[in-house]
Enzyme design. Structure first.
Site, PDB file in Angstrom:
ATOM      1  N   TYR A  93       0.894  -1.153   0.000  1.00  0.00           N
ATOM      2  CA  TYR A  93       0.000   0.000   0.000  1.00  0.00           C
ATOM      3  C   TYR A  93       0.931   1.201   0.000  1.00  0.00           C
ATOM      4  O   TYR A  93       1.832   1.291   0.843  1.00  0.00           O
ATOM      5  CB  TYR A  93      -0.882   0.064   1.249  1.00  0.00           C
ATOM      6  CG  TYR A  93      -1.766  -1.132   1.485  1.00  0.00           C
ATOM      7  CD1 TYR A  93      -2.363  -1.825   0.431  1.00  0.00           C
ATOM      8  CD2 TYR A  93      -2.030  -1.548   2.789  1.00  0.00           C
ATOM      9  CE1 TYR A  93      -3.173  -2.916   0.664  1.00  0.00           C
ATOM     10  CE2 TYR A  93      -2.853  -2.636   3.035  1.00  0.00           C
ATOM     11  CZ  TYR A  93      -3.426  -3.325   1.967  1.00  0.00           C
ATOM     12  OH  TYR A  93      -4.228  -4.395   2.207  1.00  0.00           O
ATOM     13  N   CYS A  96       1.489   2.946   3.436  1.00  0.00           N
ATOM     14  CA  CYS A  96       1.843   2.164   4.615  1.00  0.00           C
ATOM     15  C   CYS A  96       3.277   2.496   5.027  1.00  0.00           C
ATOM     16  O   CYS A  96       4.192   2.401   4.219  1.00  0.00           O
ATOM     17  CB  CYS A  96       1.716   0.675   4.297  1.00  0.00           C
ATOM     18  SG  CYS A  96       2.513  -0.416   5.493  1.00  0.00           S
ATOM     19  N   PHE A  98       5.354   0.866   6.865  1.00  0.00           N
ATOM     20  CA  PHE A  98       6.235  -0.291   6.798  1.00  0.00           C
ATOM     21  C   PHE A  98       6.692  -0.518   5.360  1.00  0.00           C
ATOM     22  O   PHE A  98       7.840  -0.878   5.103  1.00  0.00           O
ATOM     23  CB  PHE A  98       5.529  -1.526   7.359  1.00  0.00           C
ATOM     24  CG  PHE A  98       5.182  -1.383   8.819  1.00  0.00           C
ATOM     25  CD1 PHE A  98       6.174  -1.392   9.783  1.00  0.00           C
ATOM     26  CD2 PHE A  98       3.872  -1.222   9.222  1.00  0.00           C
ATOM     27  CE1 PHE A  98       5.867  -1.245  11.124  1.00  0.00           C
ATOM     28  CE2 PHE A  98       3.552  -1.070  10.557  1.00  0.00           C
ATOM     29  CZ  PHE A  98       4.551  -1.085  11.521  1.00  0.00           C
ATOM     30  N   CYS A  99       5.782  -0.284   4.408  1.00  0.00           N
ATOM     31  CA  CYS A  99       6.167  -0.352   2.997  1.00  0.00           C
ATOM     32  C   CYS A  99       7.129   0.786   2.657  1.00  0.00           C
ATOM     33  O   CYS A  99       8.094   0.598   1.901  1.00  0.00           O
ATOM     34  CB  CYS A  99       4.933  -0.269   2.111  1.00  0.00           C
ATOM     35  SG  CYS A  99       3.719  -1.593   2.377  1.00  0.00           S
TER      36      CYS A  99
END
Length: 361
Positions: A93, A96, A98-99
């Site tokens: 995403y 996001c 974390f991405c």
């Protein structure tokens, strides 16, 4: 932003060819407000409830970490590359954090990769995987492999870049998943060793001249996952206006259908405004959540110190990249602009932008 759209498709997802192009930050250009998301999460029930939950998870409604078990890739494999090359495809995403951490790491190291943007509601793009969260990284270094969890992805790929003694598959095996129980009584998979680089003694001394350097890096990588990321949602969904701005951006930049997007923008914004209040209570934040954000980033700046450009010294280390990756998802939002004005983060943040642009070319 570091992605350029390409006129081709991969599976059911939109594919982006990633380069090193970085635009000037929105807080300097006074660009229109845009939104962010935090952690990826699981989908909800069918119908409208599933739509709202899906959008919420893409934008940070789930405050948990992106946890998963590693699995060998069978149904979906990356194209073959010449020997010695590493092919990477990131399922994500866009908003996001974390991405965003993974992208910051890959961009800094100049690693070419493709992005497949995942629809946060149906998630058809990752139907090949039993793990239903993002980020997912498909890596091909001779044989296809699926890696999950942002910190495992970063540690494993960094180890592979430093030491070619082991295959990537063997390196990933050093991060075994273990079942744990959350405070809410939910069983999840966590990873052992995920903040460690699996190096021999000679390699360790080269990367970490003194033990304290390694300990410091691991401490602040964990801090970014366990604390900093949980400050994002309460701050960007702080008011109805900020929540609507967040969903306006994710609908424009994410992978939504027309009706999905309209529903997510207005209903999701209201839902996430109230969710942010519950997150504030869960993490015991102050009434003015900006104060927690300011305190956290100033704590980070203090840890870096006045005598270093980065925590890693003259170049960023994995902690620098993690903190930068989390914070940059707020760019263009009121919370980000306020952070730049009311904290000491701006010089370090600008240096991070510049070095990633240079090294990613």
């Amino acid at each position: 932003l570091s992605a350029r759209p390409q006129p081709k498709m991969a599976g059911a997802g939109r594919v982006w060819r990633v380069g090193a192009l970085l635009l000037p930050p929105a807080w300097r250009l006074q660009a229109p407000r845009r939104a962010f998301g935090t952690a990826a999460g699981r989908g909800g029930s069918n119908g409208s409830g599933r739509l709202v939950l899906g959008a919420a998870f893409a934008l940070g409604g789930s405050a948990g970490l992106c946890l998963a078990a590693r699995q060998r890739l069978r149904e979906h494999s990356a194209a073959e590359l010449p020997a010695g090359n590493l092919q990477l495809t990131l399922y994500q995403y866009k908003t996001c954090p974390f991405c965003s951490k993974v992208r910051a790491f890959l961009d800094y190291h100049g690693l070419p990769y493709e992005i497949v943007e995942v629809n946060p509601i149906m998630r058809k793009e990752i139907k090949f995987s039993s793990y239903r969260k993002v980020p997912i990284l498909l890596a091909n270094a001779g044989s296809p492999l699926q890696l999950n969890d942002s910190s495992v992805i970063i540690s494993a790929i960094k180890t592979y870049l430093i030491s070619r003694r082991n295959s990537l598959e063997e390196i990933v095996s050093f991060y075994p998943p273990v079942k744990t129980m959350t405070e809410q009584g939910k069983e999840v998979l966590e990873y052992e060793n995920k903040y460690w680089l699996m190096l021999d003694e000679k390699e360790t001394k080269r990367v970490y001249p003194v033990k304290e350097v390694r300990v410091e890096e691991m401490k602040w990588r964990k801090w970014a996952d366990d604390w900093l990321v949980h400050l994002i949602s309460p701050n960007v969904y702080r008011t109805p206006k900020e929540a609507l701005a967040s969903f306006d951006y994710i609908v424009r930049e994410g992978k939504f259908g027309t009706l999905e997007g309209l529903f997510a923008k207005y209903v999701g914004a209201v839902a996430m405004f109230f969710v942010s209040k519950r997150l504030k209570k869960r993490h015991q934040l102050r009434d003015d959540v900006r104060e927690d954000l300011y305190e956290a980033v100033n704590e980070w700046v203090k840890a870096v110190g006045k005598n270093r450009l980065f925590m890693g010294g003259n170049q960023p280390n994995l902690a620098d990249l993690a903190v930068y990756g989390v914070l940059r998802v707020m760019e263009g939002l009121e919370a980000f602009d306020d952070m730049m004005v009311h904290t000491n983060i701006q010089p370090w943040y600008q240096r991070m932008e510049e070095v990633i642009q240079k090294t990613g070319v």
